[in-house]
Design a protein around this motif. Structure first.
Motif, PDB file in Angstrom:
ATOM      1  N   TYR A   1       0.830  -1.202   0.000  1.00  0.00           N
ATOM      2  CA  TYR A   1       0.000   0.000   0.000  1.00  0.00           C
ATOM      3  C   TYR A   1       0.869   1.259   0.000  1.00  0.00           C
ATOM      4  O   TYR A   1       0.686   2.156  -0.839  1.00  0.00           O
ATOM      5  CB  TYR A   1      -0.934   0.004   1.219  1.00  0.00           C
ATOM      6  CG  TYR A   1      -1.630   1.326   1.432  1.00  0.00           C
ATOM      7  CD1 TYR A   1      -2.743   1.680   0.676  1.00  0.00           C
ATOM      8  CD2 TYR A   1      -1.141   2.234   2.373  1.00  0.00           C
ATOM      9  CE1 TYR A   1      -3.371   2.910   0.851  1.00  0.00           C
ATOM     10  CE2 TYR A   1      -1.760   3.471   2.559  1.00  0.00           C
ATOM     11  CZ  TYR A   1      -2.868   3.799   1.795  1.00  0.00           C
ATOM     12  OH  TYR A   1      -3.472   5.026   1.968  1.00  0.00           O
ATOM     13  N   PHE A   2       1.811   1.341   0.928  1.00  0.00           N
ATOM     14  CA  PHE A   2       2.653   2.536   1.026  1.00  0.00           C
ATOM     15  C   PHE A   2       3.585   2.665  -0.183  1.00  0.00           C
ATOM     16  O   PHE A   2       3.870   3.774  -0.649  1.00  0.00           O
ATOM     17  CB  PHE A   2       3.468   2.502   2.322  1.00  0.00           C
ATOM     18  CG  PHE A   2       2.650   2.769   3.554  1.00  0.00           C
ATOM     19  CD1 PHE A   2       2.081   4.019   3.767  1.00  0.00           C
ATOM     20  CD2 PHE A   2       2.431   1.770   4.489  1.00  0.00           C
ATOM     21  CE1 PHE A   2       1.315   4.277   4.906  1.00  0.00           C
ATOM     22  CE2 PHE A   2       1.662   2.012   5.622  1.00  0.00           C
ATOM     23  CZ  PHE A   2       1.099   3.264   5.829  1.00  0.00           C
ATOM     24  N   HIS A   3       4.050   1.528  -0.685  1.00  0.00           N
ATOM     25  CA  HIS A   3       4.922   1.557  -1.857  1.00  0.00           C
ATOM     26  C   HIS A   3       4.177   2.146  -3.061  1.00  0.00           C
ATOM     27  O   HIS A   3       4.717   2.975  -3.806  1.00  0.00           O
ATOM     28  CB  HIS A   3       5.410   0.145  -2.164  1.00  0.00           C
ATOM     29  CG  HIS A   3       6.350   0.057  -3.332  1.00  0.00           C
ATOM     30  ND1 HIS A   3       7.419   0.908  -3.500  1.00  0.00           N
ATOM     31  CD2 HIS A   3       6.381  -0.785  -4.400  1.00  0.00           C
ATOM     32  CE1 HIS A   3       8.080   0.607  -4.610  1.00  0.00           C
ATOM     33  NE2 HIS A   3       7.454  -0.420  -5.182  1.00  0.00           N
ATOM     34  N   GLN A   4       2.928   1.735  -3.244  1.00  0.00           N
ATOM     35  CA  GLN A   4       2.128   2.254  -4.350  1.00  0.00           C
ATOM     36  C   GLN A   4       1.808   3.736  -4.176  1.00  0.00           C
ATOM     37  O   GLN A   4       1.588   4.458  -5.160  1.00  0.00           O
ATOM     38  CB  GLN A   4       0.838   1.451  -4.482  1.00  0.00           C
ATOM     39  CG  GLN A   4       1.068   0.022  -4.976  1.00  0.00           C
ATOM     40  CD  GLN A   4      -0.188  -0.832  -4.925  1.00  0.00           C
ATOM     41  OE1 GLN A   4      -1.276  -0.351  -4.591  1.00  0.00           O
ATOM     42  NE2 GLN A   4      -0.041  -2.110  -5.244  1.00  0.00           N
ATOM     43  N   GLU A   5       1.802   4.188  -2.913  1.00  0.00           N
ATOM     44  CA  GLU A   5       1.564   5.605  -2.643  1.00  0.00           C
ATOM     45  C   GLU A   5       2.829   6.441  -2.809  1.00  0.00           C
ATOM     46  O   GLU A   5       2.803   7.658  -2.616  1.00  0.00           O
ATOM     47  CB  GLU A   5       1.017   5.780  -1.211  1.00  0.00           C
ATOM     48  CG  GLU A   5      -0.383   5.228  -0.999  1.00  0.00           C
ATOM     49  CD  GLU A   5      -1.425   5.998  -1.790  1.00  0.00           C
ATOM     50  OE1 GLU A   5      -1.399   7.242  -1.753  1.00  0.00           O
ATOM     51  OE2 GLU A   5      -2.258   5.343  -2.460  1.00  0.00           O
TER      52      GLU A   5
END
Length: 268
Positions: free
Chosen positions: A237-241
């Motif tokens: 999730y954070f990587h995609q953000e």
């Protein structure tokens, strides 16, 4: 009485038949071949006939000790994994083989590393050059052991690490990553390093990913796969953000026995 004599004669005949078969040249080992189940990289320069040249031929195919052959080959060629040995009558063996994939590189002393697979078998000893190159899925995950005694004699190429605690952590970590759909190549593409810390009653795993986010598994040996699944879900999730810093900590609550995750920005 006649029946006893007949049984005795049949037993003798059966015994003689077995002796003839065991000593027959028809059933003596003549041919050995290797069937590769994976692509070869580290073993590609070694010819199949060279690998089996030390196996004695001429022995009865019925008396071959397959486990001894497998053990001998895997010690001589650390990257080799003998999956099975098939007997093909009357006089042939087929060794079904795979090449082991490096998974971790454990920091020893000075600039020395023990490269191991996901089962904790030592594939080679190397220096930091093992991390060179641009192929992320090929470079092993660097392991640093904290609060764990390091004895270089425990790391002999061709043998499993002679430390049950370390082997257990490596095997469980690799297994949990696979159960989270992260095969070794994928894992090596995501994770840069792993710190293993023995905190007395439990093991803590501290991963650094290649994009900057860290993952911490508290009491990692308990419900590790469940913790990985949550950690990797949060990481993705954070990587995609576009997040490239921070730490994801995962633990199991003693109060409600649920697994929780918390993201903390660096410096907070």
């Amino acid at each position: 009485m006649k029946n006893k004599k007949l049984i005795g004669i049949l037993i003798v005949l059966a015994f003689l038949t077995v002796l003839v078969i065991l000593n027959s040249t028809l059933f003596t080992l003549q041919t050995i071949s290797i069937n590769w189940l994976t692509t070869k990289y580290n073993l590609e320069d070694i010819k199949d006939y060279t690998m089996v040249e030390d196996i004695n031929k001429g022995e009865s195919i019925f008396l071959i000790k397959k486990s001894k052959i497998a053990s001998s080959l895997e010690k001589k060629y650390p990257y080799l994994r003998v999956v099975s040995i098939e007997t093909k009558f009357p006089n042939k063996l087929v060794i079904h083989s795979a090449e082991r994939e490096s998974m971790f590189a454990i920091k020893l002393e000075d600039n020395k590393y023990a490269v191991v697979d996901e089962l904790g078998k030592v594939l080679q000893l190397s220096n930091s050059s093992i991390f060179a190159g641009s192929d992320l899925g090929a470079k092993p995950i660097r392991i640093t052991l904290n609060s764990v005694a390091i004895n270089e004699n425990d790391y002999i190429p061709g043998q499993a690490i002679d430390n049950e605690t370390i082997v257990d952590v490596i095997c469980q970590t690799s297994k949990s990553l696979r159960e989270s759909n992260y095969v070794p190549t994928t894992s090596k593409g995501v994770f840069l390093s792993l710190d293993i810390t023995n905190r007395g009653d439990n093991i803590e795993l501290y991963f650094k990913t290649r994009n900057g986010i860290s993952i911490v598994l508290k009491d990692a040996m308990t419900h590790m796969t469940d913790k990985f699944l949550l950690a990797l879900e949060r990481y993705n999730y954070f990587h995609q953000e576009g997040v490239v810093t921070g730490e994801i900590e995962v633990w199991e609550s003693v109060k409600d026995e649920k697994i929780w995750a918390k993201y903390t920005e660096i410096g907070q």
